[in-house]
Design a protein around this motif. Structure first.
Motif, mmCIF file in Angstrom:
data_model
loop_
_atom_site.group_PDB
_atom_site.id
_atom_site.type_symbol
_atom_site.label_atom_id
_atom_site.label_comp_id
_atom_site.label_asym_id
_atom_site.label_seq_id
_atom_site.Cartn_x
_atom_site.Cartn_y
_atom_site.Cartn_z
ATOM 1 N N LEU A 1 3.140 17.854 5.503
ATOM 2 C CA LEU A 1 3.471 19.262 5.305
ATOM 3 C C LEU A 1 2.459 19.889 4.355
ATOM 4 C CD1 LEU A 1 7.369 19.151 4.927
ATOM 5 C CD2 LEU A 1 6.002 19.549 6.983
ATOM 6 N N ASP A 2 1.864 20.994 4.797
ATOM 7 C CA ASP A 2 0.905 21.754 3.983
ATOM 8 C C ASP A 2 -0.319 20.930 3.596
ATOM 9 O OD1 ASP A 2 2.461 24.091 4.041
ATOM 10 O OD2 ASP A 2 3.700 23.358 2.402
ATOM 11 N N HIS A 3 -0.646 19.962 4.412
ATOM 12 C CA HIS A 3 -1.873 19.194 4.197
ATOM 13 C C HIS A 3 -2.308 18.598 5.523
ATOM 14 C CE1 HIS A 3 -4.958 16.852 2.155
ATOM 15 N NE2 HIS A 3 -4.576 15.806 2.877
ATOM 16 N N HIS A 4 -3.602 18.693 5.804
ATOM 17 C CA HIS A 4 -4.177 18.128 7.023
ATOM 18 C C HIS A 4 -5.109 17.002 6.595
ATOM 19 C CE1 HIS A 4 -6.479 18.965 11.052
ATOM 20 N NE2 HIS A 4 -6.280 17.678 10.829
ATOM 21 N N PRO A 5 -4.774 15.738 6.904
ATOM 22 C CA PRO A 5 -5.626 14.628 6.483
ATOM 23 C C PRO A 5 -7.069 14.807 6.973
ATOM 24 C CG PRO A 5 -3.563 13.803 7.349
ATOM 25 C CD PRO A 5 -3.591 15.266 7.637
ATOM 26 N N VAL A 6 -8.002 14.540 6.086
ATOM 27 C CA VAL A 6 -9.419 14.706 6.408
ATOM 28 C C VAL A 6 -9.809 13.761 7.542
ATOM 29 C CG1 VAL A 6 -11.770 14.523 5.512
ATOM 30 C CG2 VAL A 6 -9.932 15.391 4.036
ATOM 31 N N GLY A 7 -10.507 14.297 8.536
ATOM 32 C CA GLY A 7 -11.023 13.472 9.619
ATOM 33 C C GLY A 7 -10.031 13.176 10.722
ATOM 34 N N VAL A 8 -8.792 13.641 10.593
ATOM 35 C CA VAL A 8 -7.794 13.436 11.643
ATOM 36 C C VAL A 8 -7.766 14.690 12.514
ATOM 37 C CG1 VAL A 8 -5.361 13.018 12.161
ATOM 38 C CG2 VAL A 8 -6.436 11.893 10.197
ATOM 39 N N GLU A 9 -8.112 14.542 13.782
ATOM 40 C CA GLU A 9 -8.248 15.690 14.678
ATOM 41 C C GLU A 9 -7.023 15.838 15.585
ATOM 42 O OE1 GLU A 9 -10.617 17.817 14.418
ATOM 43 O OE2 GLU A 9 -11.641 16.639 12.858
ATOM 44 N N PRO A 10 -6.715 17.081 15.971
ATOM 45 C CA PRO A 10 -5.601 17.292 16.912
ATOM 46 C C PRO A 10 -5.877 16.609 18.248
ATOM 47 C CG PRO A 10 -6.294 19.366 15.901
ATOM 48 C CD PRO A 10 -7.323 18.342 15.535
ATOM 49 N N HIS B 1 0.839 -1.197 0.000
ATOM 50 C CA HIS B 1 0.000 0.000 0.000
ATOM 51 C C HIS B 1 0.876 1.249 0.000
ATOM 52 C CE1 HIS B 1 1.071 -0.454 4.238
ATOM 53 N NE2 HIS B 1 0.805 0.838 4.381
ATOM 54 N N TRP B 2 0.246 2.356 -0.334
ATOM 55 C CA TRP B 2 0.848 3.677 -0.149
ATOM 56 C C TRP B 2 0.155 4.353 1.026
ATOM 57 C CZ3 TRP B 2 -0.024 2.011 -5.257
ATOM 58 C CH2 TRP B 2 1.113 1.932 -6.073
ATOM 59 N N ASP B 3 0.913 4.960 1.936
ATOM 60 C CA ASP B 3 0.297 5.792 2.959
ATOM 61 C C ASP B 3 -0.343 6.992 2.269
ATOM 62 O OD1 ASP B 3 1.140 4.120 4.931
ATOM 63 O OD2 ASP B 3 2.792 5.387 5.625
ATOM 64 N N LYS B 4 -1.537 7.374 2.694
ATOM 65 C CA LYS B 4 -2.258 8.451 2.021
ATOM 66 C C LYS B 4 -3.361 8.976 2.927
ATOM 67 C CE LYS B 4 -4.882 4.837 -0.359
ATOM 68 N NZ LYS B 4 -4.086 3.768 0.288
ATOM 69 N N ASP B 5 -3.964 10.073 2.505
ATOM 70 C CA ASP B 5 -5.157 10.597 3.172
ATOM 71 C C ASP B 5 -6.311 9.690 2.765
ATOM 72 O OD1 ASP B 5 -7.498 12.001 3.839
ATOM 73 O OD2 ASP B 5 -6.527 13.941 3.595
ATOM 74 N N GLU B 6 -6.657 8.760 3.648
ATOM 75 C CA GLU B 6 -7.635 7.723 3.305
ATOM 76 C C GLU B 6 -9.020 8.310 3.026
ATOM 77 O OE1 GLU B 6 -6.932 4.692 2.738
ATOM 78 O OE2 GLU B 6 -4.982 4.345 3.691
ATOM 79 N N SER B 7 -9.457 9.276 3.824
ATOM 80 C CA SER B 7 -10.794 9.853 3.629
ATOM 81 C C SER B 7 -10.872 10.631 2.324
ATOM 82 C CB SER B 7 -11.145 10.769 4.803
ATOM 83 O OG SER B 7 -11.300 10.014 5.986
#
Length: 266
Positions: free
Chosen positions: A159-168, A63-69
């Protein structure tokens, strides 16, 4: 590229000090020499982390790590800048990383694969690689899988991207995690068991064909990972071409160079 990203550290830092460490590592990834003051937007950058446990003999498909949502809802593939594995046990299957990439539409970049790395678990060993590279947990390449579960901490740097659905993380959890550094003495590659370099020619036996993707048919891969121990080739009668900077019967890292046509992604 793969060779420059291989690293091992035995230093666990408290959660509030992750940023400087990964800032430096990300800079080495992107530029080779990260200049002071280089810019990225911290408001949409950060570290995504989780804990993974695999039973003896269990793997994880390619697999590739990615923004799954983002991939599921918009069909876009965005990968992290840096992927890291910190092993918390000595047992289990190795991490396989291949110099193979995917485009923003999720299509594999069709090309010959020139390099691969096989990282064997060692407790507190830290392994980092370009977040756009194809990888897996490969039980069929294990040398001594051991009887205990494979435990690891995964941290992806965005960097310069916030994965969808991942909260601080909430501040109470940050406060609970924070504390004095836990330091364990540095151990280099020689103590881990050394690094072996192998060169693989095309047309050799032991080729591994693989199909993978959401429906297990989107991407076609062919590669070969030889044993980390030199052995006579069944047809040629000689031994494989092995360069061994740190001789050891059980290396912690196997670096592979492929001749043209020896490995490919379609």
């Amino acid at each position: 590229m793969l060779r420059s990203l291989v690293g091992s550290e035995m230093c666990i830092r408290d959660s509030t000090r992750f940023a400087p460490v990964y800032h430096r590592e990300t800079g080495q990834l992107l530029n080779g020499d990260f200049p002071e003051g280089a810019w990225y937007n911290p408001e949409c950058s950060g570290a995504e982390f989780w804990v993974q446990m695999k039973s003896p003999g269990q793997g994880l498909r390619l697999h590739w790590d990615k923004d799954e949502s983002l991939r599921d809802h918009c069909g876009l593939t965005i990968c992290p800048a840096l992927s890291t594995v910190t092993y918390m046990s000595d047992d289990g299957a190795p991490t396989l990383v291949l110099d193979a990439r995917v485009d923003n539409q999720g299509n594999s970049v069709k090309a010959d694969i020139t390099q691969a790395a096989l990282s064997f678990p060692r407790k507190f060993k830290h392994f980092k690689f370009d977040g756009e590279l194809l990888h897996s947990i490969a039980p069929h390449h294990a040398v001594h899988p051991g009887p205990d579960p494979r435990l690891s901490i995964l941290v992806n740097i965005w960097l310069d991207h916030h994965p969808v659905g991942v909260e601080p993380i909430s501040q109470p959890v940050v406060d609970m995690m924070a504390g004095p550094d836990i330091r364990v003495g540095f151990v280099g590659p020689e103590q881990w068991g050394g690094v072996k370099e192998l060169e693989v020619e095309s047309g050799e036996d032991g080729v591994v064909p693989a199909e993978f993707g959401p429906t297990l048919t989107e991407h076609k891969l062919q590669y070969r990972v030889p044993s980390p121990h030199p052995h006579p080739h069944p047809h040629h009668g000689g031994t494989e071409n092995v360069k061994e900077p740190h001789p050891s019967p059980n290396p912690h890292m196997l670096l592979i160079s492929y001749a043209p046509g020896a490995a490919w992604l379609r």
